[in-house]
Design a protein around this motif. Structure first.
Motif, PDB file in Angstrom:
ATOM      1  N   ASP A 125      -3.334  -0.127   8.367  1.00  9.83           N
ATOM      2  CA  ASP A 125      -3.338  -0.954   8.465  1.00  9.83           C
ATOM      3  C   ASP A 125      -2.324  -2.157   9.267  1.00  9.83           C
ATOM      4  OD1 ASP A 125      -4.064  -3.249   7.347  1.00  9.83           O
ATOM      5  OD2 ASP A 125      -2.717  -3.056   5.433  1.00  9.83           O
TER       6      ASP A 125
ATOM      7  N   ASP B 256       7.555   0.892  17.690  1.00  5.67           N
ATOM      8  CA  ASP B 256       6.586   0.354  17.590  1.00  5.67           C
ATOM      9  C   ASP B 256       5.451   1.978  17.752  1.00  5.67           C
ATOM     10  OD1 ASP B 256       4.787  -1.636  19.784  1.00  5.67           O
ATOM     11  OD2 ASP B 256       3.861   0.169  20.373  1.00  5.67           O
ATOM     12  N   LEU B 257       4.480   2.547  17.835  1.00  5.27           N
ATOM     13  CA  LEU B 257       3.784   3.448  17.111  1.00  5.27           C
ATOM     14  C   LEU B 257       3.070   4.871  18.535  1.00  5.27           C
ATOM     15  CD1 LEU B 257       0.586   1.700  15.227  1.00  5.27           C
ATOM     16  CD2 LEU B 257       2.638   3.740  14.190  1.00  5.27           C
TER      17      LEU B 257
ATOM     18  N   THR C 243       0.660  -1.648  -0.103  1.00  2.00           N
ATOM     19  CA  THR C 243       0.252  -0.250  -0.331  1.00  2.00           C
ATOM     20  C   THR C 243       1.154   1.493   0.178  1.00  2.00           C
ATOM     21  OG1 THR C 243      -0.588  -0.177   2.632  1.00  2.00           O
ATOM     22  CG2 THR C 243      -2.206  -1.064   0.899  1.00  2.00           C
TER      23      THR C 243
ATOM     24  N   GLU D 298       6.641   1.754  11.010  1.00  3.84           N
ATOM     25  CA  GLU D 298       6.830   0.078  11.388  1.00  3.84           C
ATOM     26  C   GLU D 298       7.586  -0.167  12.524  1.00  3.84           C
ATOM     27  OE1 GLU D 298       5.098  -2.333   9.184  1.00  3.84           O
ATOM     28  OE2 GLU D 298       6.382  -3.495  11.280  1.00  3.84           O
TER      29      GLU D 298
HETATM   30  N1  SAM Z   1      -0.295  -2.309   4.236  1.00  8.71           N
HETATM   31  C1  SAM Z   1       0.617  -2.930   3.898  1.00  8.71           C
HETATM   32  C2  SAM Z   1       0.556  -3.663   2.514  1.00  8.71           C
HETATM   33  O1  SAM Z   1      -0.043  -3.319   2.166  1.00  8.71           O
HETATM   34  O2  SAM Z   1       2.086  -4.167   2.209  1.00  8.71           O
HETATM   35  C3  SAM Z   1       0.595  -4.253   5.393  1.00  8.71           C
HETATM   36  C4  SAM Z   1       0.343  -3.782   6.585  1.00  8.71           C
HETATM   37  S1  SAM Z   1       0.123  -5.682   7.889  1.00  8.71           S
HETATM   38  C5  SAM Z   1      -0.932  -5.694   7.594  1.00  8.71           C
HETATM   39  C6  SAM Z   1       1.026  -4.535   9.603  1.00  8.71           C
HETATM   40  C7  SAM Z   1       2.352  -4.456   9.995  1.00  8.71           C
HETATM   41  O3  SAM Z   1       2.125  -3.477  10.720  1.00  8.71           O
HETATM   42  C8  SAM Z   1       3.278  -5.152   9.806  1.00  8.71           C
HETATM   43  O4  SAM Z   1       3.750  -5.471   9.052  1.00  8.71           O
HETATM   44  C9  SAM Z   1       3.467  -5.042  11.873  1.00  8.71           C
HETATM   45  O5  SAM Z   1       4.944  -4.757  12.309  1.00  8.71           O
HETATM   46  C10 SAM Z   1       3.006  -3.285  11.399  1.00  8.71           C
HETATM   47  N2  SAM Z   1       2.473  -3.254  13.481  1.00  8.71           N
HETATM   48  C11 SAM Z   1       1.744  -3.797  13.984  1.00  8.71           C
HETATM   49  N3  SAM Z   1       1.587  -3.469  15.218  1.00  8.71           N
HETATM   50  C12 SAM Z   1       2.212  -2.666  14.875  1.00  8.71           C
HETATM   51  C13 SAM Z   1       2.812  -1.291  16.038  1.00  8.71           C
HETATM   52  N4  SAM Z   1       1.775  -1.549  17.420  1.00  8.71           N
HETATM   53  N5  SAM Z   1       3.552  -0.339  16.147  1.00  8.71           N
HETATM   54  C14 SAM Z   1       4.513  -0.154  14.800  1.00  8.71           C
HETATM   55  N6  SAM Z   1       4.110  -1.515  13.846  1.00  8.71           N
HETATM   56  C15 SAM Z   1       3.571  -2.644  13.849  1.00  8.71           C
END
Ligand code: SAM
Length: 162
Positions: A101, A78-79, A41, A58
């Motif tokens: 996402d 982490d966010l 995305t 990320e």
């Molecule tokens: N939209 C992306 C794509 O099209 O390739 C896919 C995203 S993937 C479903 C979700 C991502 O969010 C993962 O790589 C994960 O490591 C990251 N993520 C999830 N929770 C997070 C957090 N609390 N802080 C940072 N990154 C996070």
């Protein structure tokens, strides 16, 4: 519906909304891609919004090698650690578009994450700014405009800051 059907519908909704939002946002303001994942995305957004500043968040970067943002635009961690200093630096109301996402298969965890993240995301959106999310986010100063887009109900969520 098979899992393949469901995946295709979700990705189609995602792409259609990214296209719609790229046309709908104003010329000023940052674009935030939250959750780089494979980079699909992000790649789409940078194609649809050439020249626009796109920051990507990320915690564990592992994208396709062609789908990384330029130096300074990937914010690793982490966010809950990275968003507060980002808001300090860029200011509240600095984002024209947020795409988030980050969900998992654990619905309870997703709900709790969305509840905790919502105030941070809401504060980043400029008036008229748009958030596209893979789930619902409770943001009192935003209107849920999902029904105004062509995306089927419950597949993706769209908010506009009042
Ligand atoms: N939209 C992306 C794509 O099209 O390739 C896919 C995203 S993937 C479903 C979700 C991502 O969010 C993962 O790589 C994960 O490591 C990251 N993520 C999830 N929770 C997070 C957090 N609390 N802080 C940072 N990154 C996070």
């Amino acid at each position: 519906m098979t899992r393949l059907d469901s995946a295709i519908r979700r990705l189609t909704a995602q792409r259609d909304l990214l296209d719609w939002a790229s046309r709908a946002i104003g010329p000023a303001g940052l674009v935030l891609e939250i959750g780089l994942g494979n980079g699909r995305t992000y790649d789409h957004l940078r194609d649809r919004l050439p020249g626009r500043e796109i920051y990507v968040f990320e915690r564990a970067p592992a994208a396709h090698p062609d789908c990384y943002p330029p130096d300074g635009y990937l914010i690793v961690g982490d966010l809950f650690d990275t968003l507060p200093p980002f808001i300090e630096r860029h200011g509240r109301g600095s984002a024209a578009l947020i795409h988030i996402d980050i969900g998992t298969g654990d619905e309870d965890a997703n709900l709790s994450l969305a509840r905790r993240l919502s105030p941070l995301l809401e504060s980043l959106l400029q008036p008229g700014g748009i958030l596209l999310g893979d789930r619902a986010f409770p943001m009192p100063s935003c209107r849920d405009i999902s029904a105004e887009t062509k995306v089927p109900e419950g597949r993706y969520f769209v908010y506009r800051r009042e």
